[in-house]
Design a protein around this motif. Sequence first.
Motif, PDB file in Angstrom:
ATOM      1  N   LEU A 148       0.491   1.320  -4.017  1.00 54.53           N
ATOM      2  CA  LEU A 148      -0.843   1.915  -4.107  1.00 54.53           C
ATOM      3  C   LEU A 148      -0.857   3.417  -3.810  1.00 54.53           C
ATOM      4  O   LEU A 148      -1.556   4.171  -4.489  1.00 54.53           O
ATOM      5  N   GLN A 149      -0.130   3.862  -2.786  1.00 53.66           N
ATOM      6  CA  GLN A 149      -0.170   5.277  -2.446  1.00 53.66           C
ATOM      7  C   GLN A 149       0.322   6.167  -3.590  1.00 53.66           C
ATOM      8  O   GLN A 149      -0.335   7.164  -3.901  1.00 53.66           O
ATOM      9  N   LEU A 155      -5.386  11.252  -7.707  1.00 55.46           N
ATOM     10  CA  LEU A 155      -5.954  12.437  -7.069  1.00 55.46           C
ATOM     11  C   LEU A 155      -5.405  13.718  -7.684  1.00 55.46           C
ATOM     12  O   LEU A 155      -6.109  14.715  -7.821  1.00 55.46           O
ATOM     13  N   ILE A 174      -2.534   6.248  -6.016  1.00 56.51           N
ATOM     14  CA  ILE A 174      -3.663   7.031  -5.508  1.00 56.51           C
ATOM     15  C   ILE A 174      -3.347   8.518  -5.605  1.00 56.51           C
ATOM     16  O   ILE A 174      -4.184   9.315  -6.048  1.00 56.51           O
ATOM     17  N   ASN A 175      -2.143   8.924  -5.197  1.00 59.35           N
ATOM     18  CA  ASN A 175      -1.761  10.328  -5.294  1.00 59.35           C
ATOM     19  C   ASN A 175      -1.763  10.789  -6.755  1.00 59.35           C
ATOM     20  O   ASN A 175      -2.168  11.902  -7.056  1.00 59.35           O
ATOM     21  N   ILE A 194      -6.182   7.288   2.410  1.00 59.61           N
ATOM     22  CA  ILE A 194      -6.848   6.234   1.652  1.00 59.61           C
ATOM     23  C   ILE A 194      -6.015   4.954   1.685  1.00 59.61           C
ATOM     24  O   ILE A 194      -6.545   3.847   1.819  1.00 59.61           O
ATOM     25  N   THR A 195      -4.701   5.103   1.613  1.00 61.86           N
ATOM     26  CA  THR A 195      -3.804   3.947   1.680  1.00 61.86           C
ATOM     27  C   THR A 195      -3.925   3.236   3.023  1.00 61.86           C
ATOM     28  O   THR A 195      -3.924   2.002   3.088  1.00 61.86           O
ATOM     29  N   GLY A 212      -3.896  10.769  -0.062  1.00 62.32           N
ATOM     30  CA  GLY A 212      -3.431   9.474  -0.555  1.00 62.32           C
ATOM     31  C   GLY A 212      -2.982   8.571   0.583  1.00 62.32           C
ATOM     32  O   GLY A 212      -3.264   7.370   0.595  1.00 62.32           O
ATOM     33  N   THR A 263       0.817  -1.215   0.000  1.00 62.15           N
ATOM     34  CA  THR A 263       0.000   0.000   0.000  1.00 62.15           C
ATOM     35  C   THR A 263       0.849   1.262   0.000  1.00 62.15           C
ATOM     36  O   THR A 263       0.506   2.237  -0.666  1.00 62.15           O
TER      37      THR A 263
END
Length: 176
Positions: A42-43, A50, A46-47, A88-89, A85, A38
């Motif tokens: 993933l982070q 976003l 996600i960033n 959410i992570t 991010g 994550t």
Amino acid sequence: MKKFIKEFKEFISRGNVLDMAVGVIVGGAFTAIITALTGQILQPLINWLLAGTGAGLEAAVTVLKPAYDEAGAIDLASSIYIDWGAFITAIINFILVALILFCILKVINSLRAGGKKFAEKQKKAIEKQLKKGEITAEEAEQATAAVTEEAAPVETTDDILKEIRDLLKAQNENKQ
């Protein structure tokens, strides 16, 4: 010393303690893997989502107190900001750890249930042997007792508390 070891063995063999120990050990082992997944994979994704494909990382965070570098750009290392991010992570991290622990405990519980089913099959086989006259009633009774003892469910703290509750309830009803 023998009494202490016996008490410890009874304590450690209770279902809730074993479930908790498995959860702690396996949770610790999988947490490092999931945190790496994550945090490192993933982070950033996600960033990136976003922030949008053309915007910088600043679009993925809410800057509360900006700090600027020599070039006049926001320096996130010195700024105070909310990193959405990372939040959410962390949620994804929690869900993955919970899912893995759930799956592990489900396997353990199914293994316990399988042991009960195996004991029932053994009892039926003993009954058939008794009906055919292959074993005596005494031998069948001993074999059944041995199978029952091996397959006896582990008494949990919840079971003990329920038993105490029921005894207190019955005692109160007798007083009235």
